[in-house]
Design a protein around this motif. Structure first.
Motif, mmCIF file in Angstrom:
data_model
loop_
_atom_site.group_PDB
_atom_site.id
_atom_site.type_symbol
_atom_site.label_atom_id
_atom_site.label_comp_id
_atom_site.label_asym_id
_atom_site.label_seq_id
_atom_site.Cartn_x
_atom_site.Cartn_y
_atom_site.Cartn_z
ATOM 1 N N HIS A 213 15.531 -27.197 -12.341
ATOM 2 C CA HIS A 213 15.058 -26.571 -13.567
ATOM 3 C C HIS A 213 13.711 -25.901 -13.315
ATOM 4 O O HIS A 213 12.876 -26.413 -12.561
ATOM 5 N N LEU A 214 13.498 -24.786 -13.985
ATOM 6 C CA LEU A 214 12.162 -24.225 -14.187
ATOM 7 C C LEU A 214 11.836 -24.473 -15.646
ATOM 8 O O LEU A 214 12.532 -23.965 -16.537
ATOM 9 N N VAL A 215 10.821 -25.284 -15.911
ATOM 10 C CA VAL A 215 10.405 -25.551 -17.284
ATOM 11 C C VAL A 215 8.960 -25.095 -17.442
ATOM 12 O O VAL A 215 8.172 -25.154 -16.503
ATOM 13 N N SER B 3 13.378 -24.427 -20.926
ATOM 14 C CA SER B 3 13.927 -24.979 -19.692
ATOM 15 C C SER B 3 15.065 -24.078 -19.246
ATOM 16 O O SER B 3 15.941 -23.725 -20.049
ATOM 17 N N PHE B 4 15.042 -23.692 -17.965
ATOM 18 C CA PHE B 4 16.104 -22.881 -17.379
ATOM 19 C C PHE B 4 16.620 -23.551 -16.115
ATOM 20 O O PHE B 4 15.825 -24.060 -15.311
ATOM 21 N N LEU B 5 17.923 -23.551 -15.925
ATOM 22 C CA LEU B 5 18.446 -23.858 -14.609
ATOM 23 C C LEU B 5 18.119 -22.679 -13.713
ATOM 24 O O LEU B 5 18.218 -21.519 -14.127
ATOM 25 N N LEU C 154 13.618 -12.770 -20.721
ATOM 26 C CA LEU C 154 14.173 -14.061 -20.341
ATOM 27 C C LEU C 154 15.459 -14.303 -21.123
ATOM 28 O O LEU C 154 15.666 -13.708 -22.192
ATOM 29 N N PRO C 155 16.337 -15.181 -20.630
ATOM 30 C CA PRO C 155 17.453 -15.602 -21.482
ATOM 31 C C PRO C 155 16.922 -16.328 -22.713
ATOM 32 O O PRO C 155 15.826 -16.885 -22.684
ATOM 33 N N GLU C 156 17.677 -16.307 -23.803
ATOM 34 C CA GLU C 156 17.284 -17.102 -24.962
ATOM 35 C C GLU C 156 17.431 -18.569 -24.589
ATOM 36 O O GLU C 156 18.539 -19.035 -24.326
ATOM 37 N N PRO C 157 16.330 -19.334 -24.538
ATOM 38 C CA PRO C 157 16.378 -20.680 -23.952
ATOM 39 C C PRO C 157 17.279 -21.655 -24.684
ATOM 40 O O PRO C 157 17.818 -22.573 -24.087
ATOM 41 N N GLY C 158 17.463 -21.480 -25.989
ATOM 42 C CA GLY C 158 18.297 -22.406 -26.743
ATOM 43 C C GLY C 158 19.729 -21.945 -26.895
ATOM 44 O O GLY C 158 20.501 -22.550 -27.628
#
Length: 322
Positions: free
Chosen positions: A177-179, A203-205, A107-111
């Motif tokens: 968002h996908l949270v 949380s990701f767009l 996954l992308p790093e969320p922060g």
């Protein structure tokens, strides 16, 4: 463990929940590897979404005789690899499962804001066994390397998720968002979770790629994506959501119910409550005594109940590699 619940911690009429459900994370070691001990040993990362309720109880999905679901039963027409056609599924009464493949194997790093991560919907089905077949071990023959073994997937995380619409900014631009929030591993993220950026919550767009994009300009964002025949073939109602755009919000979430649907995940936040004024809560709160017992967690886990016979659950329960 169920879809959990959400609590709004501040008034925010600009957040609209479209879909609620369970989220499961898996990784698969590379071909002919007995184990994985680092991201270098990982062949693929999967996300399984199981919607259980939403803005509408009935969602639209690809026709059962299309895509992998149809080919498994020998019904799909040769050459059609993306999901096409349509049928309705009441997600409150019938299981609906999506298997998503992440291109970067994490996954992308969320922060941390950065480049979007590309992925695609590999499989959509109402039959649990179809997902299990996709995750289990497989032996196959090749012309150059002989017999090879694709190891079974490993369970990485289990939690609750929401897909929601959010308006922000002066122009009130709507995006989706996908949270999610993890319920397992119990002790927080371990080595494999940290390595693959599966944080306790995120949380990701989420944006969906137009399978029939306009021809003018580049605008592809550098993602070549799937071959044409593997892309989703959306019905006119859903294809119309794109207009002349190359990417559109996952609105409605039915867009994710077609094999070959390509998507981008863009890091938004690792603190859902601070970003959106929404706190996710799981179904089960284990006491301190239970925390020490992996067996207690396994008894509560829907992932273990559904996939434990085909996917190794050690990384899920202990937070360690194989």
């Amino acid at each position: 463990m169920g879809q959990g619940k959400e609590v709004k911690t501040r008034p925010d009429p600009k957040v609209e929940i479209q879909e609620k459900g369970e989220i499961f994370f898996f990784y698969r070691p590379k071909v002919d590897r007995e184990e994985a001990h680092s991201p270098d040993d990982v062949q693929r990362m999967y996300i399984v979404l199981r919607p259980e309720s939403g803005e509408r109880a009935v969602e639209e999905k690809q026709a059962p005789d299309s895509g992998k679901e149809g080919r498994k039963h020998g019904k799909a027409e040769e050459g059609h690899q993306g999901g096409h056609g349509e049928e309705e599924v009441n997600i409150e009464e019938q299981p609906l499962l999506r298997l998503v493949v992440m291109g970067k194997k994490s996954l992308p790093e969320p922060g941390k804001r950065g480049r979007p991560y590309w992925g695609y919907v590999e499989l959509v089905t109402t039959n649990l066994d179809d997902i299990k077949d996709a995750l289990e071990e497989e032996e196959y023959s090749t012309a150059t390397r002989g017999q090879r073994r694709r190891p079974a997937a490993r369970a990485l995380g289990e939690g609750v998720y929401r897909i929601l619409k959010h308006e922000s900014g002066r122009r009130a631009a709507t995006h989706t968002h996908l949270v999610y929030k993890l319920e397992l591993p119990l002790r927080g993220p371990g080595e494999p979770q940290d390595a693959l950026n599966v944080e306790p919550e995120a949380s990701f767009l989420v944006q969906v790629k137009n399978p029939d994009p306009p021809s003018s300009g580049s605008g592809g964002g550098g993602f070549r994506g799937l071959q044409n025949k593997r892309r989703a073939a959306f019905p006119a109602r859903l294809q119309g959501a794109f207009g002349s755009r190359r990417y559109a919000p996952a609105d409605p979430p039915d867009l994710l119910n077609y094999e070959g649907c390509e998507l981008l995940l863009i890091a938004a936040s690792d603190d859902v409550e601070e970003e959106l004024g929404l706190e996710l809560e799981g179904e089960v709160e284990l006491g301190e005594e239970d925390v020490e017992e992996e067996q207690a967690a396994a008894r509560c886990s829907d992932l273990v109940k559904m996939f434990g016979d085909v996917a190794d659950v050690k990384p899920l329960l202990s937070g360690t590699w194989d």
